[in-house]
Scaffold this motif. Structure first.
Motif, PDB file in Angstrom:
ATOM      1  N   ASP B  66       9.111   4.389  -3.437  1.00 42.00           N
ATOM      2  CA  ASP B  66       7.986   3.459  -3.494  1.00 42.00           C
ATOM      3  C   ASP B  66       7.761   2.826  -2.133  1.00 42.00           C
ATOM      4  OD1 ASP B  66      10.407   3.014  -4.755  1.00 42.00           O
ATOM      5  OD2 ASP B  66       9.921   0.939  -5.219  1.00 42.00           O
ATOM      6  N   ALA B  67       6.984   3.527  -1.330  1.00 44.79           N
ATOM      7  CA  ALA B  67       6.552   2.966  -0.051  1.00 44.79           C
ATOM      8  C   ALA B  67       5.547   1.855  -0.331  1.00 44.79           C
ATOM      9  CB  ALA B  67       5.909   4.053   0.792  1.00 44.79           C
ATOM     10  N   PRO B  68       5.551   0.789   0.468  1.00 42.10           N
ATOM     11  CA  PRO B  68       4.643  -0.323   0.187  1.00 42.10           C
ATOM     12  C   PRO B  68       3.182   0.084   0.355  1.00 42.10           C
ATOM     13  CG  PRO B  68       5.716  -0.586   2.303  1.00 42.10           C
ATOM     14  CD  PRO B  68       6.376   0.572   1.650  1.00 42.10           C
ATOM     15  N   LEU B  69       2.399  -0.241  -0.666  1.00 43.29           N
ATOM     16  CA  LEU B  69       0.952   0.002  -0.601  1.00 43.29           C
ATOM     17  C   LEU B  69       0.292  -1.327  -0.246  1.00 43.29           C
ATOM     18  CD1 LEU B  69       0.451   2.153  -3.808  1.00 43.29           C
ATOM     19  CD2 LEU B  69       0.303   2.928  -1.459  1.00 43.29           C
ATOM     20  N   LEU B  70      -0.177  -1.437   0.972  1.00 40.43           N
ATOM     21  CA  LEU B  70      -0.706  -2.702   1.466  1.00 40.43           C
ATOM     22  C   LEU B  70      -1.889  -3.176   0.637  1.00 40.43           C
ATOM     23  CD1 LEU B  70      -0.427  -2.163   5.315  1.00 40.43           C
ATOM     24  CD2 LEU B  70       1.118  -3.348   3.764  1.00 40.43           C
ATOM     25  N   GLU B  71      -2.791  -2.244   0.295  1.00 34.83           N
ATOM     26  CA  GLU B  71      -3.980  -2.633  -0.472  1.00 34.83           C
ATOM     27  C   GLU B  71      -3.592  -3.180  -1.842  1.00 34.83           C
ATOM     28  OE1 GLU B  71      -6.249   0.984  -0.526  1.00 34.83           O
ATOM     29  OE2 GLU B  71      -6.052   1.104   1.655  1.00 34.83           O
ATOM     30  N   GLU B  72      -2.622  -2.517  -2.477  1.00 29.67           N
ATOM     31  CA  GLU B  72      -2.207  -2.935  -3.813  1.00 29.67           C
ATOM     32  C   GLU B  72      -1.539  -4.303  -3.749  1.00 29.67           C
ATOM     33  OE1 GLU B  72      -3.000  -1.799  -6.467  1.00 29.67           O
ATOM     34  OE2 GLU B  72      -1.565  -2.446  -7.989  1.00 29.67           O
TER      35      GLU B  72
END
Lengths: 100, 106
Positions: B66-72
């Protein structure tokens, strides 16, 4: 790319690639007038049973940047507006604005 | 000058086909060979769109990472912010009467 229509087009491309050889074989049998009609008919039925996204005609070249489906300059795979933007930015080698 | 009969011409054609290794098809019957002769288009079709290297695409490639999703993250933060200000989405209605607008306005 998050364009739904591009995703659909990619799905079609995968389907065409996966089923191309089988489809060609059935096409050959179906269109061969030297074979008995019953065999050709069966081959045609098999052809009809393939899904929608296995036919090459469902594949559409869309803009690789914006996903637009119309006004594509096929040499670059870009819609005319994206082509203009990239050309003006100098990202397309050998393309420059006409002036005379 | 002697005339050449059609049968002789056909024989010549057959021999010519035999010599040059082409198929003898005097009646022009469709053999479907063109569907076998045509190059495959699938491999070229697949490479039309450039490779997608966005975080979304990479996450799909590596399941469990789970790479960080900035938009989410930004969306969730915004939702929390709205809730804190009392501007969040209303509670889900439990009954039919609750979901009616007229009932709520009372």
């Amino acid at each position: 790319m998050t364009f739904a229509r591009v995703a659909r087009d990619m799905k079609a491309r995968q389907g065409v690639n996966a089923n191309e050889i089988a489809r060609r074989a059935y096409l050959y049998v179906s269109r061969n007038q030297a074979l008995p009609p019953s065999v050709r008919y069966q081959a045609q039925l098999q052809l009809n049973s393939f899904g929608r996204y296995t036919r090459p005609s469902t594949v559409k070249n869309r803009c690789t940047v914006s996903g637009k489906g119309r006004g594509i300059i096929s040499e670059f795979g870009l819609s005319r507006y994206q082509f203009r933007l990239k050309a003006l930015a100098g990202e397309l080698p050998g393309v420059h604005k006409a002036s005379w | 000058m002697a005339t050449v009969t059609p049968s002789r011409l056909a024989a010549l054609q057959r021999l010519r086909c035999h010599v040059f290794q082409t198929s003898y098809n005097p009646n022009g019957i469709r053999t479907g060979a063109k569907y076998l002769r045509k190059n495959l288009v699938g491999p070229a079709m697949i490479n039309y769109y450039p490779q997608d290297f966005s975080i979304h695409a990479l996450r799909k490639l590596v399941p469990g990472w789970d790479a960080p999703l900035l938009e989410e993250q930004q969306r969730l933060a915004d939702v929390q912010d709205r809730k804190n200000r009392g501007k969040g989405a209303p509670k889900k209605a439990k009954s039919k009467a609750e979901s009616r607008r007229a009932g709520k306005r009372r």
